[in-house]
Design an enzyme around this catalytic site. Sequence first.
Site, mmCIF file in Angstrom:
data_model
loop_
_atom_site.group_PDB
_atom_site.id
_atom_site.type_symbol
_atom_site.label_atom_id
_atom_site.label_comp_id
_atom_site.label_asym_id
_atom_site.label_seq_id
_atom_site.Cartn_x
_atom_site.Cartn_y
_atom_site.Cartn_z
ATOM 1 N N GLU A 162 -56.040 -37.700 22.496
ATOM 2 C CA GLU A 162 -56.648 -36.379 22.702
ATOM 3 C C GLU A 162 -55.491 -35.395 22.705
ATOM 4 O O GLU A 162 -54.674 -35.399 23.614
ATOM 5 C CB GLU A 162 -57.441 -36.368 24.010
ATOM 6 C CG GLU A 162 -58.488 -35.276 24.060
ATOM 7 C CD GLU A 162 -58.004 -34.030 24.754
ATOM 8 O OE1 GLU A 162 -57.437 -33.154 24.040
ATOM 9 O OE2 GLU A 162 -58.155 -33.930 25.973
ATOM 10 N N GLU A 190 -50.170 -24.059 18.797
ATOM 11 C CA GLU A 190 -50.664 -24.109 20.168
ATOM 12 C C GLU A 190 -49.609 -23.550 21.124
ATOM 13 O O GLU A 190 -48.482 -24.032 21.170
ATOM 14 C CB GLU A 190 -50.994 -25.548 20.558
ATOM 15 C CG GLU A 190 -51.629 -25.625 21.925
ATOM 16 C CD GLU A 190 -52.031 -27.035 22.314
ATOM 17 O OE1 GLU A 190 -51.220 -27.954 22.162
ATOM 18 O OE2 GLU A 190 -53.180 -27.203 22.779
ATOM 19 N N LYS A 241 -49.546 -43.773 33.436
ATOM 20 C CA LYS A 241 -48.268 -43.048 33.461
ATOM 21 C C LYS A 241 -48.598 -41.556 33.487
ATOM 22 O O LYS A 241 -48.886 -40.942 32.460
ATOM 23 C CB LYS A 241 -47.467 -43.407 32.202
ATOM 24 C CG LYS A 241 -45.953 -43.331 32.355
ATOM 25 C CD LYS A 241 -45.395 -41.986 32.731
ATOM 26 C CE LYS A 241 -45.265 -41.059 31.549
ATOM 27 N NZ LYS A 241 -44.829 -39.706 31.968
ATOM 28 N N CYS A 274 -56.177 -27.716 26.790
ATOM 29 C CA CYS A 274 -56.126 -28.100 25.362
ATOM 30 C C CYS A 274 -57.261 -27.441 24.590
ATOM 31 O O CYS A 274 -57.108 -27.127 23.416
ATOM 32 C CB CYS A 274 -56.095 -29.607 25.186
ATOM 33 S SG CYS A 274 -57.237 -30.466 26.222
HETATM 34 P P1 ADP Z 1 -46.760 -31.588 26.957
HETATM 35 O O1 ADP Z 1 -46.230 -31.016 25.675
HETATM 36 O O2 ADP Z 1 -48.089 -31.078 27.340
HETATM 37 O O3 ADP Z 1 -45.748 -31.676 28.059
HETATM 38 P P2 ADP Z 1 -46.380 -34.277 26.118
HETATM 39 O O4 ADP Z 1 -47.104 -34.748 24.938
HETATM 40 O O5 ADP Z 1 -44.922 -34.013 26.025
HETATM 41 O O6 ADP Z 1 -47.183 -33.055 26.654
HETATM 42 O O7 ADP Z 1 -46.582 -35.282 27.323
HETATM 43 C C1 ADP Z 1 -47.804 -35.912 27.634
HETATM 44 C C2 ADP Z 1 -47.495 -37.253 28.289
HETATM 45 O O8 ADP Z 1 -46.814 -38.080 27.347
HETATM 46 C C3 ADP Z 1 -46.583 -37.181 29.511
HETATM 47 O O9 ADP Z 1 -47.030 -38.143 30.457
HETATM 48 C C4 ADP Z 1 -45.223 -37.559 28.933
HETATM 49 O O10 ADP Z 1 -44.335 -38.102 29.874
HETATM 50 C C5 ADP Z 1 -45.617 -38.612 27.909
HETATM 51 N N1 ADP Z 1 -44.654 -38.822 26.841
HETATM 52 C C6 ADP Z 1 -43.689 -37.983 26.379
HETATM 53 N N2 ADP Z 1 -43.021 -38.537 25.356
HETATM 54 C C7 ADP Z 1 -43.552 -39.773 25.151
HETATM 55 C C8 ADP Z 1 -43.316 -40.828 24.213
HETATM 56 N N3 ADP Z 1 -42.371 -40.742 23.267
HETATM 57 N N4 ADP Z 1 -44.107 -41.924 24.289
HETATM 58 C C9 ADP Z 1 -45.086 -42.025 25.211
HETATM 59 N N5 ADP Z 1 -45.347 -41.070 26.106
HETATM 60 C C10 ADP Z 1 -44.608 -39.954 26.083
#
Ligand code: ADP
Length: 479
Positions: free
Chosen positions: A247, A382, A173, A281
């Site tokens: 990570e 961050e 995903k 990161c």
């Molecule tokens: P960033 O803050 O860098 O945008 P996120 O942690 O929000 O990073 O997103 C990293 C990945 O996790 C993306 O692929 C996002 O769609 C996915 N994601 C966001 N929310 C959820 C969730 N509740 N469960 C699983 N995956 C998620």
Amino acid sequence: MEPLKLFIGGEFVDAARHKSFATINPATEEVITSVEQSDEADVDRAVKAARAALRGPWAQFDGAKRQALLWRLGELISEHSDELALLETLDTGKTLFDSGKIEIPFAAEVFKYYAGWSTKTHGTTTSSPTALKCTLREPIGVCGIITPWNFPLMMAAWKVAPALAMGNAVVLKPAEQTPLTALKLADLSLKAGFPAGVFNVVTGFGDAGQALVDHPDVDKIAFTGSTEVGRIVMQRAAATLKRVTLELGGKSPQIIFADADLKSALRGALTGIFYNKGEVCAAGSRLFVERSIYNDVLSGLVEATAKYTLGDPREKTTRMGPLVSQEQMDRVLSYIDKGKAGGAKIAIGGNRAAHVNGGKGYFVEPTIFSAVTNEMAIAQEEIFGPVLAVIPFDNAEDALQQANASRYGLAAGIWTKDIKKALRLAQNIRAGTVWVNAYNLYDPALPFGGFKESGFGRDLGQAALEQYTETKSVWVDLS
Ligand code: ADP
């Protein structure tokens, strides 16, 4: 570009509910194309396809056959590197130099590195007069891999390659902001000859990631992203006791001693924070400088930063592209405001670069704060953008104490000619990676991951193989 589809069971297909979303070029704010939007029905289809592949043809592939496929996929990534680099640059705003010369080649290398481990990972044997005892290294099963937008293909490669090398099936995903190269990787996996269902891609938002985490037939989640979402992933994965590796974020210290080679240290400090616009990161976002050289280092940084050219990331002259999205730009600008309000001083930058690229795009000036203390929000949280906090220190003990005063522990950099001092610090810094007189360098053989709230588990190296295998013990009675 044509609208793009999901990749499930070896075919490009529509989302079950026929929803789609736009992916935006952050340098122009224009739509690149639309991409199908997965929900739990699509995730379920992808998981079923992965499970069917595991029960079917993929189980017949021994290490040598997997090795050949992974190597071929690495070659195909290299052969298509211009196209992949352009897609990555359009989707993320990173320069074509970074995508084409550094990141896509590294992704190819990672597939080739793990190709080799396909034939070299095995269990152990112990025997006694009455029994033969051995361990088998088995694939975990269906691995859900959730990736962020900062290094879309590279982060996918770091997880997909070891997962496939160990005989797992994958549902990837990618981040909603940057789905393009994951779908190209799907196309290349077909060309490489992976059986249908071994590798699947479900594009979509956080809810699709969550559906993967919740799915009872997913055995493992490998996640790279924010600490905030990592925490949710860990909590929700508890319901089905999935294996989880995370990570997560960082606020990595770089430490420059007065006895360092200052030219190299300055270069390392700048690429440490400004590579990929600070959307890294492991960005070295806290720069600790020994007090006696603080002013010199600060003015050196400011002078070099003033020469950074912002612009369309496809142009050769551009040193820094736009941030990935409006949301990310707003977040970074709000941290800059917080820094000012907290009493830190802007040494350079501090604004949206509104004049760049005809006024379009999410450009933020490379920004350096002085008069920062390690307790301020801009030194503890961050930011994930081109914002550096420069903090003085008095001696090695002070530097160590301040470096470790963070909830994160992803990486650190030490700049000194005194090898004993460097090694003592390297041993005591609580971080997954410590660079000495270098920064932001990666090798497929060198594990990468976090201490503390930067997560757990390791990508890359032999260490990652542990994250994609189960160990089974077999006892054969000989008495
Ligand atoms: P960033 O803050 O860098 O945008 P996120 O942690 O929000 O990073 O997103 C990293 C990945 O996790 C993306 O692929 C996002 O769609 C996915 N994601 C966001 N929310 C959820 C969730 N509740 N469960 C699983 N995956 C998620």
